[in-house]
Design a protein around this motif. Structure first.
Motif, PDB file in Angstrom:
ATOM      1  N   ARG A  47      35.783  43.955  34.780  1.00 54.11           N
ATOM      2  CA  ARG A  47      35.359  44.219  33.382  1.00 54.11           C
ATOM      3  C   ARG A  47      36.097  43.295  32.411  1.00 54.11           C
ATOM      4  NH1 ARG A  47      30.563  45.568  34.044  1.00 54.11           N
ATOM      5  NH2 ARG A  47      30.733  46.067  36.249  1.00 54.11           N
ATOM      6  N   ALA A  48      37.397  43.106  32.653  1.00 51.13           N
ATOM      7  CA  ALA A  48      38.157  42.187  31.796  1.00 51.13           C
ATOM      8  C   ALA A  48      37.625  40.768  31.964  1.00 51.13           C
ATOM      9  CB  ALA A  48      39.644  42.238  32.154  1.00 51.13           C
ATOM     10  N   ALA A  49      37.254  40.435  33.196  1.00 48.80           N
ATOM     11  CA  ALA A  49      36.722  39.100  33.457  1.00 48.80           C
ATOM     12  C   ALA A  49      35.384  38.908  32.743  1.00 48.80           C
ATOM     13  CB  ALA A  49      36.552  38.882  34.961  1.00 48.80           C
ATOM     14  N   LEU A  50      34.551  39.942  32.776  1.00 53.87           N
ATOM     15  CA  LEU A  50      33.247  39.831  32.101  1.00 53.87           C
ATOM     16  C   LEU A  50      33.459  39.586  30.603  1.00 53.87           C
ATOM     17  CD1 LEU A  50      30.174  39.964  32.236  1.00 53.87           C
ATOM     18  CD2 LEU A  50      30.340  42.451  31.882  1.00 53.87           C
ATOM     19  N   ASP A  51      34.422  40.302  30.007  1.00 54.27           N
ATOM     20  CA  ASP A  51      34.723  40.090  28.586  1.00 54.27           C
ATOM     21  C   ASP A  51      35.147  38.646  28.337  1.00 54.27           C
ATOM     22  OD1 ASP A  51      34.152  42.649  27.926  1.00 54.27           O
ATOM     23  OD2 ASP A  51      36.237  43.339  27.775  1.00 54.27           O
ATOM     24  N   PHE A  52      36.067  38.157  29.167  1.00 55.29           N
ATOM     25  CA  PHE A  52      36.573  36.805  28.927  1.00 55.29           C
ATOM     26  C   PHE A  52      35.477  35.757  29.117  1.00 55.29           C
ATOM     27  CE2 PHE A  52      38.523  32.777  30.030  1.00 55.29           C
ATOM     28  CZ  PHE A  52      39.505  32.653  29.058  1.00 55.29           C
ATOM     29  N   TYR A  53      34.728  35.887  30.202  1.00 52.85           N
ATOM     30  CA  TYR A  53      33.738  34.852  30.507  1.00 52.85           C
ATOM     31  C   TYR A  53      32.543  34.880  29.540  1.00 52.85           C
ATOM     32  CZ  TYR A  53      36.161  32.883  34.447  1.00 52.85           C
ATOM     33  OH  TYR A  53      37.090  32.213  35.204  1.00 52.85           O
ATOM     34  N   THR A  54      32.247  36.054  28.963  1.00 51.33           N
ATOM     35  CA  THR A  54      31.136  36.119  28.006  1.00 51.33           C
ATOM     36  C   THR A  54      31.648  35.957  26.576  1.00 51.33           C
ATOM     37  OG1 THR A  54      31.245  38.542  28.002  1.00 51.33           O
ATOM     38  CG2 THR A  54      29.648  37.512  29.486  1.00 51.33           C
ATOM     39  N   ASP A  55      32.525  36.870  26.161  1.00 45.66           N
ATOM     40  CA  ASP A  55      32.951  36.885  24.761  1.00 45.66           C
ATOM     41  C   ASP A  55      33.764  35.655  24.382  1.00 45.66           C
ATOM     42  OD1 ASP A  55      33.243  38.076  22.198  1.00 45.66           O
ATOM     43  OD2 ASP A  55      35.319  38.564  22.738  1.00 45.66           O
ATOM     44  N   VAL A  56      34.672  35.229  25.265  1.00 45.50           N
ATOM     45  CA  VAL A  56      35.543  34.107  24.906  1.00 45.50           C
ATOM     46  C   VAL A  56      34.903  32.771  25.312  1.00 45.50           C
ATOM     47  CG1 VAL A  56      37.824  33.070  25.173  1.00 45.50           C
ATOM     48  CG2 VAL A  56      37.591  35.568  25.073  1.00 45.50           C
ATOM     49  N   LEU A  57      34.554  32.634  26.584  1.00 45.80           N
ATOM     50  CA  LEU A  57      34.017  31.343  27.026  1.00 45.80           C
ATOM     51  C   LEU A  57      32.573  31.136  26.555  1.00 45.80           C
ATOM     52  CD1 LEU A  57      35.420  30.794  30.647  1.00 45.80           C
ATOM     53  CD2 LEU A  57      36.348  30.010  28.458  1.00 45.80           C
ATOM     54  N   GLY A  58      31.785  32.212  26.480  1.00 46.58           N
ATOM     55  CA  GLY A  58      30.420  32.062  25.961  1.00 46.58           C
ATOM     56  C   GLY A  58      29.314  32.128  27.004  1.00 46.58           C
ATOM     57  N   PHE A  59      29.655  32.519  28.240  1.00 42.36           N
ATOM     58  CA  PHE A  59      28.595  32.714  29.228  1.00 42.36           C
ATOM     59  C   PHE A  59      27.843  34.002  28.931  1.00 42.36           C
ATOM     60  CE2 PHE A  59      31.565  29.979  31.745  1.00 42.36           C
ATOM     61  CZ  PHE A  59      30.702  28.907  31.902  1.00 42.36           C
ATOM     62  N   ARG A  60      26.757  34.231  29.683  1.00 45.27           N
ATOM     63  CA  ARG A  60      25.896  35.387  29.444  1.00 45.27           C
ATOM     64  C   ARG A  60      25.802  36.200  30.737  1.00 45.27           C
ATOM     65  NH1 ARG A  60      20.434  33.380  27.001  1.00 45.27           N
ATOM     66  NH2 ARG A  60      21.760  33.053  25.174  1.00 45.27           N
ATOM     67  N   LEU A  61      25.837  37.519  30.608  1.00 44.18           N
ATOM     68  CA  LEU A  61      25.702  38.384  31.784  1.00 44.18           C
ATOM     69  C   LEU A  61      24.346  38.160  32.438  1.00 44.18           C
ATOM     70  CD1 LEU A  61      26.687  40.815  33.524  1.00 44.18           C
ATOM     71  CD2 LEU A  61      25.518  42.282  31.875  1.00 44.18           C
ATOM     72  N   ARG A  62      24.338  38.023  33.769  1.00 48.68           N
ATOM     73  CA  ARG A  62      23.063  37.852  34.473  1.00 48.68           C
ATOM     74  C   ARG A  62      22.776  39.064  35.364  1.00 48.68           C
ATOM     75  NH1 ARG A  62      19.388  33.675  36.178  1.00 48.68           N
ATOM     76  NH2 ARG A  62      17.708  34.942  37.036  1.00 48.68           N
ATOM     77  N   HIS A  63      23.720  39.428  36.224  1.00 54.97           N
ATOM     78  CA  HIS A  63      23.521  40.589  37.088  1.00 54.97           C
ATOM     79  C   HIS A  63      24.756  41.485  37.023  1.00 54.97           C
ATOM     80  CE1 HIS A  63      20.522  37.952  39.269  1.00 54.97           C
ATOM     81  NE2 HIS A  63      19.843  39.048  39.038  1.00 54.97           N
ATOM     82  N   ASP A  64      24.522  42.782  36.955  1.00 55.50           N
ATOM     83  CA  ASP A  64      25.615  43.755  36.998  1.00 55.50           C
ATOM     84  C   ASP A  64      25.110  44.922  37.820  1.00 55.50           C
ATOM     85  OD1 ASP A  64      27.782  45.356  36.626  1.00 55.50           O
ATOM     86  OD2 ASP A  64      27.712  45.378  34.434  1.00 55.50           O
TER      87      ASP A  64
END
Lengths: 94, 135
Positions: free
Chosen positions: B14-31
């Motif tokens: 979950r922390a990784a998802l925050d960093f990779y989306t919110d900070v780096l700017g990637f988008r969630l694809r599958h969860d």
């Protein structure tokens, strides 16, 4: 002092010191990257790591851990022993 | 054969998802829930159908010594292309991201290395203007 001379008696190690003087505080990864891109030194990371160990033993490089990474710094302290023994002055005109 | 998905180990999904989306700017694809963990992937908004990055739990005992050794030497475990490393460096440091290597000119590209706060170092790179592309 013998360690210092031995450490300096190698072109790759001198280039490592040049790069640390240019930007102090580099990881092994960064040092390897600048050596290959700026100087064409394509030694393995293990070889560069051994060069750094020689420099560290001589006191010319010190390492510091920040977070989980290790950073290398140039320390010119051991060089002052050389100029104390042989002062870095030119010959006086007579 | 195509590269469709690549993975990195993360301490906390979950922390990784925050960093990779919110900070780096990637988008969630599958969860997709899978037991205690999830099949969790992100994509670049610039390539929504492009390769996915799988954020994989780091629970296996081999992961820690492997990552510790690489991170100690400053070696990145994943690399992302950006348009301008200097601009990303400025944007991300303003967001509090720690870099182990600031933008560095290594010939054909500029590179920088950052800490993803989930156990990995990430290299970003941009081609210098006037350099031949990779095709």
């Amino acid at each position: 002092m013998a360690d210092v001379f031995r450490a300096l008696d190698d072109e790759t190690r001198r280039l490592i010191l040049d790069e640390l003087v240019a930007r102090n505080g580099q990881t092994l990864f960064e040092i390897c990257g600048v050596l290959v891109s700026r100087h064409g030194v394509s030694s393995t990371r293990q070889a560069i790591s051994q060069h750094l160990a020689v420099l560290e033993e001589a006191g010319l490089v010190v390492t510091e851990r920040r977070g989980r990474s290790k950073f290398h710094y140039f320390d010119g302290g051991p060089l002052t022993a050389i100029t104390r023994r042989w002062p870095a002055t030119g010959r006086d005109p007579s | 054969m195509r590269i469709r998905l690549t993975s990195i180990f993360v301490d906390d999904q979950r922390a990784a998802l925050d960093f990779y989306t919110d900070v780096l700017g990637f988008r969630l694809r599958h969860d997709v829930p899978l037991g205690d963990d999830s099949w969790l992937t992100v994509v670049s908004p610039e390539e929504p159908d492009g390769p996915e990055l799988l954020l994989e739990p780091a629970g296996h005992p081999a992961v820690k010594p492997y990552r510790d050794a690489l991170v100690e030497d400053g070696i990145p475990l994943v690399q992302f292309a950006v348009d301008d490393v200097e601009a990303e460096y400025a944007r991300l440091t303003a967001r509090g991201v720690t870099f182990t290597q600031p933008p560095t000119d290594v010939g054909p590209v500029i590179v920088a290395v950052l800490d993803d706060t989930c156990g990995n170092l990430v290299q970003i790179l941009s081609e210098k203007p006037g350099q031949p592309g990779e095709g």
